[in-house]
Design a protein around this motif. Structure first.
Motif, PDB file in Angstrom:
ATOM      1  N   ALA A  79       0.835  -1.326  -0.062  1.00 36.72           N
ATOM      2  CA  ALA A  79      -0.025   0.101   0.125  1.00 36.72           C
ATOM      3  C   ALA A  79       0.857   1.398   0.045  1.00 36.72           C
ATOM      4  CB  ALA A  79      -0.831  -0.053   1.236  1.00 36.72           C
ATOM      5  N   PRO A  80       0.233   2.339  -0.701  1.00 36.54           N
ATOM      6  CA  PRO A  80       1.103   3.504  -0.482  1.00 36.54           C
ATOM      7  C   PRO A  80       1.226   4.274   0.820  1.00 36.54           C
ATOM      8  CG  PRO A  80      -1.222   3.760  -1.270  1.00 36.54           C
ATOM      9  CD  PRO A  80      -0.872   2.431  -1.090  1.00 36.54           C
ATOM     10  N   GLY A  81       2.181   4.856   1.181  1.00 35.87           N
ATOM     11  CA  GLY A  81       2.697   5.065   2.410  1.00 35.87           C
ATOM     12  C   GLY A  81       3.115   4.197   3.309  1.00 35.87           C
ATOM     13  N   THR A  82       3.532   4.558   4.532  1.00 36.87           N
ATOM     14  CA  THR A  82       3.788   3.353   5.607  1.00 36.87           C
ATOM     15  C   THR A  82       2.965   3.364   6.932  1.00 36.87           C
ATOM     16  OG1 THR A  82       5.299   5.167   6.591  1.00 36.87           O
ATOM     17  CG2 THR A  82       6.171   3.655   4.738  1.00 36.87           C
ATOM     18  N   SER A  83       3.205   2.397   7.958  1.00 38.75           N
ATOM     19  CA  SER A  83       2.471   2.420   9.137  1.00 38.75           C
ATOM     20  C   SER A  83       3.309   2.107  10.039  1.00 38.75           C
ATOM     21  CB  SER A  83       1.474   1.129   8.958  1.00 38.75           C
ATOM     22  OG  SER A  83       0.487   1.345   7.860  1.00 38.75           O
ATOM     23  N   PRO A  84       3.125   2.681  11.321  1.00 41.87           N
ATOM     24  CA  PRO A  84       3.951   2.594  12.312  1.00 41.87           C
ATOM     25  C   PRO A  84       3.926   0.917  12.802  1.00 41.87           C
ATOM     26  CG  PRO A  84       2.608   4.248  12.666  1.00 41.87           C
ATOM     27  CD  PRO A  84       1.981   3.672  11.534  1.00 41.87           C
ATOM     28  N   LYS A  85       5.065   0.400  12.990  1.00 46.39           N
ATOM     29  CA  LYS A  85       5.315  -1.073  13.451  1.00 46.39           C
ATOM     30  C   LYS A  85       5.970  -1.135  14.871  1.00 46.39           C
ATOM     31  CE  LYS A  85       7.498  -3.796  10.989  1.00 46.39           C
ATOM     32  NZ  LYS A  85       7.985  -4.567   9.627  1.00 46.39           N
ATOM     33  N   ALA A  86       5.713  -2.079  15.710  1.00 47.60           N
ATOM     34  CA  ALA A  86       6.430  -2.411  16.671  1.00 47.60           C
ATOM     35  C   ALA A  86       6.376  -3.830  17.013  1.00 47.60           C
ATOM     36  CB  ALA A  86       5.592  -1.649  18.079  1.00 47.60           C
ATOM     37  N   ARG A  87       7.518  -4.343  17.963  1.00 48.44           N
ATOM     38  CA  ARG A  87       7.628  -5.735  17.970  1.00 48.44           C
ATOM     39  C   ARG A  87       7.949  -6.191  19.450  1.00 48.44           C
ATOM     40  NH1 ARG A  87      10.922  -8.202  13.743  1.00 48.44           N
ATOM     41  NH2 ARG A  87      10.103  -6.609  12.447  1.00 48.44           N
ATOM     42  N   GLU A  88       7.805  -7.117  19.897  1.00 51.85           N
ATOM     43  CA  GLU A  88       8.001  -7.930  21.010  1.00 51.85           C
ATOM     44  C   GLU A  88       8.952  -8.996  20.948  1.00 51.85           C
ATOM     45  OE1 GLU A  88       5.277  -7.389  24.785  1.00 51.85           O
ATOM     46  OE2 GLU A  88       4.127  -7.927  23.349  1.00 51.85           O
ATOM     47  N   GLY A  89      10.057  -9.147  21.521  1.00 47.68           N
ATOM     48  CA  GLY A  89      10.863 -10.465  21.263  1.00 47.68           C
ATOM     49  C   GLY A  89      11.566 -10.257  19.812  1.00 47.68           C
ATOM     50  N   THR A  90      12.429 -11.495  19.634  1.00 51.95           N
ATOM     51  CA  THR A  90      13.374 -11.453  18.392  1.00 51.95           C
ATOM     52  C   THR A  90      13.311 -12.605  17.666  1.00 51.95           C
ATOM     53  OG1 THR A  90      15.013 -12.187  19.875  1.00 51.95           O
ATOM     54  CG2 THR A  90      14.992  -9.791  19.624  1.00 51.95           C
ATOM     55  N   GLY A  91      13.508 -12.521  16.378  1.00 51.41           N
ATOM     56  CA  GLY A  91      13.629 -13.520  15.567  1.00 51.41           C
ATOM     57  C   GLY A  91      12.209 -14.095  15.168  1.00 51.41           C
ATOM     58  N   ALA A  92      12.206 -15.352  15.037  1.00 47.30           N
ATOM     59  CA  ALA A  92      11.108 -16.028  14.396  1.00 47.30           C
ATOM     60  C   ALA A  92       9.886 -16.238  15.623  1.00 47.30           C
ATOM     61  CB  ALA A  92      11.101 -17.500  13.997  1.00 47.30           C
ATOM     62  N   HIS A  93      10.313 -15.736  17.015  1.00 43.37           N
ATOM     63  CA  HIS A  93       9.454 -16.047  18.007  1.00 43.37           C
ATOM     64  C   HIS A  93       8.690 -14.402  18.408  1.00 43.37           C
ATOM     65  CE1 HIS A  93      10.190 -20.026  18.737  1.00 43.37           C
ATOM     66  NE2 HIS A  93      11.549 -19.697  18.779  1.00 43.37           N
ATOM     67  N   ALA A  94       9.141 -13.465  17.442  1.00 41.19           N
ATOM     68  CA  ALA A  94       8.792 -12.192  17.750  1.00 41.19           C
ATOM     69  C   ALA A  94       7.228 -11.884  17.762  1.00 41.19           C
ATOM     70  CB  ALA A  94       9.530 -11.276  16.999  1.00 41.19           C
ATOM     71  N   ILE A  95       6.512 -11.011  18.225  1.00 37.23           N
ATOM     72  CA  ILE A  95       5.359 -10.721  18.055  1.00 37.23           C
ATOM     73  C   ILE A  95       5.367  -9.110  17.148  1.00 37.23           C
ATOM     74  CG2 ILE A  95       2.910 -10.093  18.950  1.00 37.23           C
ATOM     75  CD1 ILE A  95       3.708 -11.887  21.454  1.00 37.23           C
ATOM     76  N   ILE A  96       4.637  -9.219  16.196  1.00 34.59           N
ATOM     77  CA  ILE A  96       4.699  -7.838  15.479  1.00 34.59           C
ATOM     78  C   ILE A  96       3.634  -7.093  15.563  1.00 34.59           C
ATOM     79  CG2 ILE A  96       5.531  -6.708  13.110  1.00 34.59           C
ATOM     80  CD1 ILE A  96       6.797  -9.529  12.703  1.00 34.59           C
ATOM     81  N   TYR A  97       3.269  -5.737  15.765  1.00 34.55           N
ATOM     82  CA  TYR A  97       2.038  -5.164  15.926  1.00 34.55           C
ATOM     83  C   TYR A  97       2.208  -3.996  14.771  1.00 34.55           C
ATOM     84  CZ  TYR A  97       1.801  -7.162  20.747  1.00 34.55           C
ATOM     85  OH  TYR A  97       1.769  -8.213  21.747  1.00 34.55           O
ATOM     86  N   GLN A  98       1.013  -3.813  14.194  1.00 35.01           N
ATOM     87  CA  GLN A  98       1.074  -2.636  13.159  1.00 35.01           C
ATOM     88  C   GLN A  98      -0.200  -1.914  13.094  1.00 35.01           C
ATOM     89  OE1 GLN A  98       2.946  -3.597   9.401  1.00 35.01           O
ATOM     90  NE2 GLN A  98       0.509  -3.178   8.628  1.00 35.01           N
ATOM     91  N   LEU A  99       0.148  -0.648  13.296  1.00 37.34           N
ATOM     92  CA  LEU A  99      -1.074   0.371  13.365  1.00 37.34           C
ATOM     93  C   LEU A  99      -1.699   0.611  12.072  1.00 37.34           C
ATOM     94  CD1 LEU A  99       0.420   2.844  16.069  1.00 37.34           C
ATOM     95  CD2 LEU A  99      -1.733   1.484  16.381  1.00 37.34           C
ATOM     96  N   PRO A 100      -2.885   1.026  11.927  1.00 36.65           N
ATOM     97  CA  PRO A 100      -3.521   1.523  10.498  1.00 36.65           C
ATOM     98  C   PRO A 100      -2.586   2.696  10.144  1.00 36.65           C
ATOM     99  CG  PRO A 100      -4.920   2.357  12.503  1.00 36.65           C
ATOM    100  CD  PRO A 100      -3.832   1.330  12.980  1.00 36.65           C
ATOM    101  N   GLN A 101      -3.073   2.720   8.733  1.00 31.80           N
ATOM    102  CA  GLN A 101      -2.314   3.811   7.871  1.00 31.80           C
ATOM    103  C   GLN A 101      -2.922   5.186   7.930  1.00 31.80           C
ATOM    104  OE1 GLN A 101      -2.318   1.269   4.104  1.00 31.80           O
ATOM    105  NE2 GLN A 101      -0.648   2.359   3.796  1.00 31.80           N
ATOM    106  N   SER A 102      -4.284   5.201   8.406  1.00 32.01           N
ATOM    107  CA  SER A 102      -5.050   6.491   8.535  1.00 32.01           C
ATOM    108  C   SER A 102      -6.318   6.333   9.518  1.00 32.01           C
ATOM    109  CB  SER A 102      -5.716   6.599   7.081  1.00 32.01           C
ATOM    110  OG  SER A 102      -6.611   5.652   6.787  1.00 32.01           O
TER     111      SER A 102
END
Length: 274
Positions: free
Chosen positions: A28-51
């Protein structure tokens, strides 16, 4: 009513996360803020909406990702599952309540991941296309599932960055499970054309095949199979969303999927997909 495991409506506390990563979800055009807990394949990735969304409703890009994930679940196609959740987050020294998505990396421990575009750029032969490169690596079954999902969902973007490849410790390569799309279903149609023309061709930004999703069905592996959709699939596809998403968007998403599934079945019956 099916049990719902991929929506968390009770607000969670994620104010401790730092939103210092950016990503372009599903091309999608633009970017969304992202955060993560943990590292590697066991990480949990959170992503906020674009708008911002309509108060009380889920953002269209997040809704598309959840429905795309559910569609692949119904079809039995390997994918990176999405969880939609409501949470308090802190950004720019402000705390806000918002919808966001949660997922895990679509790779296993000890695997290294890169986009198909990157892998083809370094390993592809001068005389072959990206699709021929995938066929040479025996990935046509996975690509066939992708072609079907993108057609059924009217996905308008599947770039080379959205298709990922993992390298195993022994050097072998494999395609990772598919990523849900944020540009599909009713958002792909202008002026709500899905109401009268759900089979309307959608010109997509596709890395593999052509821009014509219906035409790409003819490139699928003749032996490809998946779990069938039925009218009963609608309940699982839309479960838990009535109170948090626009009803027209939900009904439209299922209309698009069901009409296109019927067209796909007719194509199989005609023998043109073989």
């Amino acid at each position: 009513m099916p049990r719902i495991y991929d929506i968390i409506k009770a607000p969670q506390d994620l104010t401790y996360l730092t939103w210092d990563e950016r990503s372009a979800p599903s091309g999608a055009p633009g970017t969304s803020p992202k955060a993560r807990e943990g590292t590697g394949a066991h990480a949990i990735i959170y992503q906020l909406p674009q708008s911002p969304a309509v108060p009380g409703e889920v953002n269209p890009d997040l809704l598309c990702q959840l429905l795309s994930s559910r569609l692949m679940e119904l079809l039995g196609i390997p994918h990176a599952p999405i969880t939609l959740m409501r949470a308090y987050v802190r950004r720019n020294r402000r705390t806000e309540l918002t919808w966001l998505t949660k997922t895990r990396p679509n790779r296993r421990q000890n695997q290294q991941k890169a986009s198909l575009a990157q892998v083809f750029g370094t390993m592809g032969r001068p005389d072959e296309t990206p699709l021929e490169f995938c066929q040479r690596n025996d990935w046509l079954p996975q690509i066939s599932g992708m072609f079907l999902v993108d057609y059924l969902s009217a996905n308008r973007s599947r770039t080379g960055a959205q298709i990922e490849v993992a390298r195993n410790p022994d050097g072998s390569l494999e395609m990772t499970p598919l990523l849900p799309s944020s540009q599909c279903f009713t958002t792909s149609f202008r002026m709500q054309m899905w109401r009268s023309r759900p089979l309307e061709p959608i010109r997509a930004n596709n890395y593999l095949g052509s821009a014509d999703a219906a035409g790409n069905l003819l490139l699928m592996d003749p032996s490809f199979s998946c779990a069938p959709l039925t009218t009963a699939s609608r309940a699982a596809f839309l479960a838990g969303l009535k109170s948090i998403a626009d009803g027209a968007s939900l009904n439209g998403a299922w209309t698009i999927v069901w009409k296109r599934w019927q067209a796909y079945q007719e194509l199989l019956g005609s023998g043109r997909a073989e």
